[in-house]
Write a protein that holds these residues in place. Structure first.
Motif, PDB file in Angstrom:
ATOM      1  N   ASN A  74       0.806  -1.227   0.000  1.00 44.87           N
ATOM      2  CA  ASN A  74       0.000   0.000   0.000  1.00 44.87           C
ATOM      3  C   ASN A  74       0.840   1.278   0.000  1.00 44.87           C
ATOM      4  O   ASN A  74       1.033   1.885  -1.042  1.00 44.87           O
ATOM      5  N   ASP A  75       1.367   1.698   1.137  1.00 43.17           N
ATOM      6  CA  ASP A  75       2.140   2.945   1.145  1.00 43.17           C
ATOM      7  C   ASP A  75       3.480   2.762   1.863  1.00 43.17           C
ATOM      8  O   ASP A  75       4.110   3.732   2.269  1.00 43.17           O
ATOM      9  N   PRO A 108      -4.699  -3.049  -2.263  1.00 45.39           N
ATOM     10  CA  PRO A 108      -4.591  -1.587  -2.245  1.00 45.39           C
ATOM     11  C   PRO A 108      -3.171  -1.134  -2.580  1.00 45.39           C
ATOM     12  O   PRO A 108      -2.200  -1.824  -2.255  1.00 45.39           O
ATOM     13  N   HIS A 134      -1.088   2.847  -2.829  1.00 39.91           N
ATOM     14  CA  HIS A 134      -1.175   4.300  -2.828  1.00 39.91           C
ATOM     15  C   HIS A 134      -0.209   4.823  -3.895  1.00 39.91           C
ATOM     16  O   HIS A 134       1.005   4.860  -3.691  1.00 39.91           O
TER      17      HIS A 134
HETATM   18  C1  LIG Z   1      -3.167   3.028   1.860  1.00 39.64           C
HETATM   19  O1  LIG Z   1      -2.379   4.147   2.072  1.00 39.64           O
HETATM   20  C2  LIG Z   1      -3.057   5.381   2.029  1.00 39.64           C
HETATM   21  C3  LIG Z   1      -2.052   6.532   2.153  1.00 39.64           C
HETATM   22  O2  LIG Z   1      -1.279   6.412   3.274  1.00 39.64           O
HETATM   23  C4  LIG Z   1      -4.110   5.417   3.139  1.00 39.64           C
HETATM   24  O3  LIG Z   1      -4.823   6.620   3.072  1.00 39.64           O
HETATM   25  C5  LIG Z   1      -5.030   4.234   2.957  1.00 39.64           C
HETATM   26  O4  LIG Z   1      -5.939   4.196   4.026  1.00 39.64           O
HETATM   27  C6  LIG Z   1      -4.264   2.950   2.908  1.00 39.64           C
HETATM   28  N1  LIG Z   1      -5.152   1.866   2.553  1.00 39.64           N
HETATM   29  C7  LIG Z   1      -5.142   0.715   3.211  1.00 39.64           C
HETATM   30  C8  LIG Z   1      -6.135  -0.304   2.747  1.00 39.64           C
HETATM   31  O5  LIG Z   1      -4.353   0.490   4.100  1.00 39.64           O
END
Ligand SMILES: *[C@@H]1O[C@H](CO)[C@@H](O)[C@H](O)[C@H]1NC(C)=O
Ligand SMILES: *[C@@H]1O[C@H](CO)[C@@H](O)[C@H](O)[C@H]1NC(C)=O
Ligand SMILES: *[C@@H]1O[C@H](CO)[C@@H](O)[C@H](O)[C@H]1NC(C)=O
Ligand SMILES: *[C@@H]1O[C@H](CO)[C@@H](O)[C@H](O)[C@H]1NC(C)=O
Length: 534
Positions: A486-487, A513, A515
């Motif tokens: 994700n991030d 997911p 980002h």
């Molecule tokens: C993925 O990362 C983004 C940015 O940090 C965050 O807003 C989002 O909630 C995250 N999604 C998940 C599924 O963890």
């Protein structure tokens, strides 16, 4: 130097590709003493290394040498197959023209038939001396039915069999360096039966034994026997002119199991009818075994990658050329890229890199060149069956990448592999610096990435998921690997290192997911050199 013939890796690869197109499945027999009769007509290019088109035989594969005693084989009236006068070692006449010993519709005994790129070639300057190709071969349709359309489909095309002049054959397979013996013709030694039968008939005891091998025995035996009006003569009454042995049977459209019927009589028949009391001699052979590799620590415990045992064994002995930058793999990669008509990027072709690769093994300070232009390729799985990004994550990633391309004047490719011809995929990969994608087969293209100082793979997993496939492979080639969730990410020297493999729920599903801006941030940090070499 002039005395040793070099077979380039590329030649070998082309041979292997050609063969795999034909789905060769072979039965090998040993090179018995008879084989010496034909040694002299080898095209001076047959060496153990380039007879790789033959798949190893399955366990307990029968040998197919017809059981006759050696005296009979040496009988003066025995026609010697291929008893052609030997040529000087390397002469401009090294290619042998094709001729026919015997023919009936569907049964043609050739001398010197050639196969290239899955087409059978008759090398001759007088094609009118040969039967029409439709009496020799056919287009092997998968399902044979008795309809006019199916019949028409079975007609051979020039891709199945073609005539080629002597000069053209020389030009195609020998090139300019022919004088140096660099001909791209590999002789498959011995006597071969080439079976162009759809699988439908092969896997059937009657069609296989009572039809096909009935015909093989009649035609092979008859082609070499002296005419005799004694129709009552029994084989056991001998002496009789015996045919030369059959060393190999190739089923052109079957894999190793494609000719085995369910009751098992086809294999039983071959084993029983043709002698099985022989040893097979592989002058040089590499045996690769998946499950044996898994018994090793490196594969079995650490990586689950069978190649890891091979790479590590050679690397620890310092015998892997350019181990840190995949120098040893470069000939294969470059051959495939050339085959795909991909332009080898300057930084592959130029000698600066060659040197870097050579010395890298010894001096870790010798850096690879930077790419002329940074190219980011995102391999999308959104049209695959499973393991996809959540739709909004995919859109977000594409937008962030396109924005990056504009801001920095880099090239960004969004590639859906299954919708692109293979050549084009490789053309894009050949200039890619950073490959991005969800864990999956598309990332295999990483083995074709050009080596640069910042070549990298960013592999997106479902959060907490991890597998070694692309991590190990990229690392083995000196390409930096980032596991991305994700991030957040991990890479060598950052975070807690490599996590253990793990397939959490969601790993295979379609809501992974990611980002996009975090991926782009990582790319920019990496290009700017934020991550020191591990
Ligand atoms: C993925 O990362 C983004 C940015 O940090 C965050 O807003 C989002 O909630 C995250 N999604 C998940 C599924 O963890
Ligand atoms: C054929 O080749 C074999 C070995 O390669 C050699 O011993 C033999 O003398 C050759 N025969 C002729 C007629 O040159
Ligand atoms: C053939 O090769 C052998 C060894 O490679 C050499 O001794 C011989 O002189 C060569 N013969 C000819 C005709 O070139
Ligand atoms: C190989 O065969 C394919 C068709 O099956 C053809 O498109 C291709 O051009 C051939 N390649 C060469 C090098 O002849």
């Amino acid at each position: 130097m002039a005395a040793t013939r070099r077979i380039s890796r590329r030649d070998v690869i082309l041979v292997v590709l050609g063969a795999s197109l034909m789905h060769f499945s072979t039965i090998l027999a040993p090179l018995s003493s008879q084989i010496k009769l034909i040694n002299n007509v080898s095209l001076h290019s047959a060496s153990p290394e380039n007879i790789q088109i033959l798949l190893p035989p399955p366990r307990s594969t029968p040998s197919t040498t017809i059981p006759v005693s050696s005296e009979l084989l040496l009988a003066p009236d025995t026609p010697e197959l291929d008893s052609v006068e030997p040529e000087s070692n390397v002469s401009t006449k090294s290619l042998q023209e094709t001729s026919i010993i015997a023919h009936a519709p569907g049964w043609t005994l050739f001398r010197n038939l050639y196969m290239s790129n899955s087409t059978l070639f008759i090398v001759t300057d007088s094609s009118s001396d040969f039967p029409q190709t439709r009496f020799m071969t056919s287009n092997p349709v998968k399902h044979v039915v008795n309809t006019p359309e199916n019949l028409a489909l079975r007609r051979p095309t020039p891709y199945d069999m073609d005539f080629i002049s002597y000069d053209e054959a020389q030009r195609r397979w020998s090139g300019d360096s022919f004088e140096n013996g660099d001909i791209r013709v590999s002789t498959v030694k011995g006597n071969t039966v080439l079976i162009n039968e759809p699988r439908q008939f092969l896997r059937h005891y009657y069609h296989f034994v009572a039809e096909l091998f009935f015909g093989v025995q009649a035609f092979w035996h008859g082609a070499f026997s002296a005419p005799s009006s004694d129709a009552n003569r029994d084989y056991s009454q001998g002496p009789y002119p015996a045919p030369p042995p059959i060393h190999r049977i190739i089923f052109m459209h079957a894999d190793a199991y494609g000719w085995r019927d369910d009751p098992g009589f086809n294999a039983y028949f071959l084993r029983a009818a043709f002698r099985n009391d022989r040893a097979w001699h592989f002058p040089l052979v590499l045996l690769a075994d998946r499950f044996a590799a898994h018994r090793g620590q490196i594969c079995g415990v650490a990586t689950q990658r069978i190649a890891a045992e091979a790479v590590e064994a050679m690397r620890t002995k310092n015998q892997l050329v350019g181990a840190r930058v995949g120098g040893w793999w470069a000939p294969v990669r470059n051959a495939v890229l050339q085959f795909a008509r991909a332009e080898l990027p300057e930084n592959i072709a130029n000698s600066e890199l060659e040197q870097a690769v050579d010395v890298y093994g010894e001096s870790t300070n010798s850096p690879l060149p930077m790419p002329k232009k940074v190219v980011v390729t995102y391999i999308s799985r959104q049209f695959a069956g499973h393991r996809k990004l959540a739709p909004e994550s995919h859109t977000g990633l594409v937008e962030a990448l396109e924005d990056l391309a504009k801001r920095r004047d880099w090239e960004v490719n969004i590639m859906t592999a299954e919708r692109k011809p293979r050549d084009e995929q490789l053309q894009i990969i050949s200039r890619t610096t950073i490959l991005v994608g969800v864990h999956g087969n598309g990332l295999t293209h990483l083995v074709m990435l050009p080596p640069t100082r910042i070549s990298a793979v960013i592999e997106i997993f479902y959060p907490r998921g991890f597998a070694h496939d692309y991590q190990w492979t990229s690392t083995a080639l000196g390409i930096r690997h980032f596991a991305f969730w994700n991030d957040t990410f991990r890479t060598a020297g950052v975070g807690e290192g490599k996590p253990p493999y793990s397939y959490p729920e969601g790993f295979q599903l379609n809501h992974i997911p990611v980002h996009g801006p975090a991926v782009v941030q990582l790319i920019e940090d990496h290009v700017e050199g934020k991550f020191a070499p591990p």
